[in-house]
Design a protein around this motif. Structure first.
Motif, PDB file in Angstrom:
ATOM      1  N   ARG A  61     -42.310  82.480 -65.046  1.00 36.22           N
ATOM      2  CA  ARG A  61     -42.938  83.264 -66.109  1.00 36.22           C
ATOM      3  C   ARG A  61     -41.928  83.686 -67.168  1.00 36.22           C
ATOM      4  NH1 ARG A  61     -45.802  83.245 -69.857  1.00 36.22           N
ATOM      5  NH2 ARG A  61     -46.571  85.201 -70.717  1.00 36.22           N
ATOM      6  N   LEU A 111     -49.628  85.924 -64.711  1.00 32.92           N
ATOM      7  CA  LEU A 111     -49.600  86.203 -66.142  1.00 32.92           C
ATOM      8  C   LEU A 111     -50.071  87.610 -66.460  1.00 32.92           C
ATOM      9  CD1 LEU A 111     -50.970  82.845 -67.626  1.00 32.92           C
ATOM     10  CD2 LEU A 111     -48.597  83.601 -67.420  1.00 32.92           C
ATOM     11  N   GLN A 112     -50.967  88.144 -65.688  1.00 25.83           N
ATOM     12  CA  GLN A 112     -51.486  89.485 -65.948  1.00 25.83           C
ATOM     13  C   GLN A 112     -50.417  90.553 -65.828  1.00 25.83           C
ATOM     14  OE1 GLN A 112     -54.730  89.909 -63.196  1.00 25.83           O
ATOM     15  NE2 GLN A 112     -56.068  88.524 -64.347  1.00 25.83           N
ATOM     16  N   GLN A 113     -49.366  90.264 -65.106  1.00 26.51           N
ATOM     17  CA  GLN A 113     -48.323  91.273 -64.927  1.00 26.51           C
ATOM     18  C   GLN A 113     -47.559  91.549 -66.209  1.00 26.51           C
ATOM     19  OE1 GLN A 113     -48.889  92.599 -62.043  1.00 26.51           O
ATOM     20  NE2 GLN A 113     -50.227  90.839 -61.696  1.00 26.51           N
ATOM     21  N   ASP A 114     -47.732  90.663 -67.218  1.00 24.89           N
ATOM     22  CA  ASP A 114     -47.077  90.896 -68.506  1.00 24.89           C
ATOM     23  C   ASP A 114     -47.591  92.149 -69.189  1.00 24.89           C
ATOM     24  OD1 ASP A 114     -45.546  88.669 -68.251  1.00 24.89           O
ATOM     25  OD2 ASP A 114     -46.788  87.396 -69.503  1.00 24.89           O
ATOM     26  N   SER A 115     -48.788  92.587 -68.816  1.00 24.75           N
ATOM     27  CA  SER A 115     -49.374  93.740 -69.491  1.00 24.75           C
ATOM     28  C   SER A 115     -48.795  95.057 -68.997  1.00 24.75           C
ATOM     29  CB  SER A 115     -50.898  93.768 -69.260  1.00 24.75           C
ATOM     30  OG  SER A 115     -51.186  93.911 -67.882  1.00 24.75           O
ATOM     31  N   ASP A 160     -53.258  83.201 -63.169  1.00 24.94           N
ATOM     32  CA  ASP A 160     -53.777  84.356 -63.892  1.00 24.94           C
ATOM     33  C   ASP A 160     -53.183  85.657 -63.374  1.00 24.94           C
ATOM     34  OD1 ASP A 160     -55.314  82.776 -65.524  1.00 24.94           O
ATOM     35  OD2 ASP A 160     -57.131  82.957 -64.290  1.00 24.94           O
ATOM     36  N   VAL A 161     -53.038  85.760 -62.069  1.00 21.94           N
ATOM     37  CA  VAL A 161     -52.459  86.977 -61.486  1.00 21.94           C
ATOM     38  C   VAL A 161     -51.021  87.162 -61.965  1.00 21.94           C
ATOM     39  CG1 VAL A 161     -51.696  88.063 -59.346  1.00 21.94           C
ATOM     40  CG2 VAL A 161     -53.931  86.980 -59.458  1.00 21.94           C
TER      41      VAL A 161
END
Length: 263
Positions: free
Chosen positions: A217, A250-254, A247-248
């Protein structure tokens, strides 16, 4: 290979200065001390080396930065800082970017580990320390390191392939060697050694898989890859092994990293 101290690897000047100021206080803020050590890969490595020194009879047991700080006295921490080399001049790579991406890898490793109920403190240390091998190459062979950097940056997703061709190993493997010499826990060493190919190891180490996903990532983000490139490149077999899909990850970028608690 020389000891961590003998290698004279560069530390963040700001982190060293703030730590010295904090540790000169009559009542140092341990949370602040922890955050500052956790911002710099070299300081973190030297901290773990000191905490796992045979003389302290804790060799191979201290894998997290908070644990290391808790067992060491202020005098020992000050001594560590006095011998730290602050960066000054070029060492064959972009140090500010190296520090920033190392921190990001550490934070993402910790969050992914927490999703799997793995130890977040150890995951953070693994993520922060994985690239120390880059500094060893940059300091010991700066011309060769600069030549490779001109071809492919250290945060380029293709970098591991080029490291293998140029150095005969990955930076994370060299970092694992440094940790072994520092008498660090086997979990840290095995996780770093298997970071680039976690499923090819004799025994799959979950934290090596976590680090692998975090590196994917951070590298693809640094390279600015498109959604299509992300979908094609996602290490799905590693994701399946952990039960984490793209998706899980990538969601940690938020997540607001600055709002996170202690490392």
């Amino acid at each position: 290979m020389d000891s961590v101290e003998a290698l004279a690897l560069p530390c963040m000047p700001r982190a060293v200065a703030l730590l010295m100021s904090e540790l000169l206080s009559d009542t140092p803020n341990l949370r602040r001390v922890n955050q500052l050590f956790a911002s710099d890969p070299v300081l973190a490595l030297r901290l773990l080396e000191l905490a796992n020194a045979p003389a302290l009879r804790m060799s191979g047991l201290i894998g997290g930065l908070p644990q290391a700080i808790a067992m060491l006295g202020t005098r020992q921490l000050r001594s560590l800082l006095r011998s730290a080399r602050v960066s000054g001049g070029s060492v064959g790579l972009n140090l500010p970017q190296f520090w920033r991406c190392s921190q990001e890898t550490a934070r993402l490793s910790r969050v992914l580990a927490s999703l799997l109920r793995l130890d977040g403190s150890t995951a953070y240390a693994v993520g922060l320390l994985h690239g120390v091998g880059q500094l060893v190459w940059a300091v010991s062979q700066p011309e060769r390191a600069l030549a490779l950097e001109s071809e492919v940056a250290i945060w380029d997703p293709r970098r591991p392939h080029w490291e293998g061709k140029t150095w005969g190993c990955h930076a994370s493997s060299l970092s694992a060697t440094l940790l072994r010499q520092a008498h660090a826990p086997a979990l840290l060493i095995d996780s770093l050694r298997g970071a680039e190919e976690p499923l090819a190891q004799t025994v799959m180490e979950p934290l090596a898989c976590v680090l692998h996903l975090a590196l994917w990532r951070v590298r693809t983000q640094a390279a600015g890859w498109s959604a299509r490139q992300l979908a094609v490149s996602f290490p799905s077999e590693v994701g399946v092994a952990l039960g984490l899909d793209m998706d899980v990850v990538l969601q940690q970028d938020s997540i607001d990293w600055n709002a996170q608690g202690e490392h």
